[in-house]
Write a protein that holds these residues in place. Sequence first.
Motif, PDB file in Angstrom:
ATOM      1  N   VAL A 183      37.401  17.999  -8.171  1.00  0.00           N
ATOM      2  CA  VAL A 183      37.996  17.192  -7.091  1.00  0.00           C
ATOM      3  C   VAL A 183      39.215  17.894  -6.514  1.00  0.00           C
ATOM      4  CG1 VAL A 183      39.145  15.021  -6.535  1.00  0.00           C
ATOM      5  CG2 VAL A 183      37.138  15.012  -8.014  1.00  0.00           C
ATOM      6  N   SER A 184      40.082  18.399  -7.383  1.00  0.00           N
ATOM      7  CA  SER A 184      41.293  19.066  -6.911  1.00  0.00           C
ATOM      8  C   SER A 184      40.970  20.356  -6.159  1.00  0.00           C
ATOM      9  CB  SER A 184      42.239  19.362  -8.085  1.00  0.00           C
ATOM     10  OG  SER A 184      41.619  20.220  -9.025  1.00  0.00           O
ATOM     11  N   LEU A 190      39.728  19.446  -2.744  1.00  0.00           N
ATOM     12  CA  LEU A 190      40.860  18.933  -1.983  1.00  0.00           C
ATOM     13  C   LEU A 190      41.739  20.066  -1.476  1.00  0.00           C
ATOM     14  CD1 LEU A 190      42.550  16.573  -0.975  1.00  0.00           C
ATOM     15  CD2 LEU A 190      43.673  16.494  -3.215  1.00  0.00           C
ATOM     16  N   THR A 217      42.319  20.850   2.496  1.00  0.00           N
ATOM     17  CA  THR A 217      43.711  20.746   2.940  1.00  0.00           C
ATOM     18  C   THR A 217      44.154  22.052   3.596  1.00  0.00           C
ATOM     19  OG1 THR A 217      44.227  19.190   1.149  1.00  0.00           O
ATOM     20  CG2 THR A 217      46.087  20.282   2.232  1.00  0.00           C
ATOM     21  N   ILE A 262      32.081  13.864  -4.895  1.00  0.00           N
ATOM     22  CA  ILE A 262      33.022  13.522  -3.828  1.00  0.00           C
ATOM     23  C   ILE A 262      32.980  12.028  -3.529  1.00  0.00           C
ATOM     24  CG2 ILE A 262      33.555  13.848  -1.381  1.00  0.00           C
ATOM     25  CD1 ILE A 262      32.548  16.702  -1.658  1.00  0.00           C
ATOM     26  N   LEU A 269      38.370  10.958  -3.337  1.00  0.00           N
ATOM     27  CA  LEU A 269      38.464  12.159  -2.518  1.00  0.00           C
ATOM     28  C   LEU A 269      37.885  11.939  -1.127  1.00  0.00           C
ATOM     29  CD1 LEU A 269      39.110  15.204  -2.296  1.00  0.00           C
ATOM     30  CD2 LEU A 269      36.844  15.650  -3.265  1.00  0.00           C
ATOM     31  N   LYS A 270      36.871  11.087  -1.029  1.00  0.00           N
ATOM     32  CA  LYS A 270      36.237  10.848   0.268  1.00  0.00           C
ATOM     33  C   LYS A 270      37.233  10.269   1.267  1.00  0.00           C
ATOM     34  CE  LYS A 270      34.412   6.414  -1.385  1.00  0.00           C
ATOM     35  NZ  LYS A 270      33.200   5.633  -1.686  1.00  0.00           N
ATOM     36  N   VAL A 307      40.519  10.843   1.243  1.00  0.00           N
ATOM     37  CA  VAL A 307      41.436  11.930   1.598  1.00  0.00           C
ATOM     38  C   VAL A 307      40.782  12.863   2.608  1.00  0.00           C
ATOM     39  CG1 VAL A 307      42.788  13.871   0.717  1.00  0.00           C
ATOM     40  CG2 VAL A 307      42.505  11.816  -0.684  1.00  0.00           C
ATOM     41  N   LEU A 308      39.494  13.169   2.387  1.00  0.00           N
ATOM     42  CA  LEU A 308      38.779  14.041   3.318  1.00  0.00           C
ATOM     43  C   LEU A 308      38.654  13.388   4.695  1.00  0.00           C
ATOM     44  CD1 LEU A 308      35.911  15.484   1.059  1.00  0.00           C
ATOM     45  CD2 LEU A 308      38.104  16.526   1.678  1.00  0.00           C
TER      46      LEU A 308
END
Length: 291
Positions: free
Chosen positions: A145-146, A149, A153, A188, A193-194, A196-197
């Motif tokens: 996940v990180s 991300l 980013t 994801i 995370l979804k 954040v995306l």
Amino acid sequence: LFLPFIINTEIGNDAGLYHLPFQTWIKNYKITFGLSNLHSRYALTTGYDYLFSIFWFKNYFSVAPIVQSSFLLLFFSFFLKFLNDKKNSLIIILILPVLILFPVWQKYVIFDYGSVDFSFGVISILFILQTLYFFNGNYNKQNIVSEILILFTLFTFVVISKPTGILFFIIIFLIITFVIKQNLSKIIFKNNLKFVLLFLFFTILIWFLRNFIISGCLVYPISLTCINVSWFNSADLTRDISLISKYTEHFSTIVNYLLENLFSFKYFLTFFLSILLILLWFFSKKHFLKI
């Protein structure tokens, strides 16, 4: 550690040409449609301008170089991450080209403040290195996940750091294809995370909207992204495309410089030390793992 860079930093040429005037405008006025009609290069301004404008007041710029030094810190932080990875074979591939090309950096990447070239260079290089790092399978259930991300980013910052960042959409397409083929999309959607995306995606859309408000183009000066609204200036677009096409000829100068200095003492020393340091690190790491 970065104090020498901060002390010796000077303001860039483009800073006075259009970056600082643009920052002065956004600090004192609200959103203005067609702002690029005052100066066509306002259409080429980036997210760096908004960040940098926070760190200077009136004619006081002493704090501003900290912004540039922070990109140096980010750059070396990622390198430490790569060096600490157990898959040693990829580390040489990742770091060697950057170190070998250091003489080119010294001549063409000027560490000044108020300009975007250095910050964009750092972010784009890190994005490419992180992509290779990810493609090599340097992830597991704990850090997947990180790692994703970080990738998206960095991509978002690449896009808003310079119009050239639009070219990196090719890489993000490859990343998405890789994620789907490796069945990583399930991870994801099972995590936050979804969201954040989605936030990063809307950040890019808002940035395109900002570009459209300023110039009438989603990505200036790509004519296909321009819409014939009242504030769009086709004459400026034609002129800027012509100027930018002349800048691309500068690439041959970079190649010539690299070839001319290939066997110079400075270049050879940089190359030799780069190889030596990486080999020393590699064998010491290998010995440590055996222990």
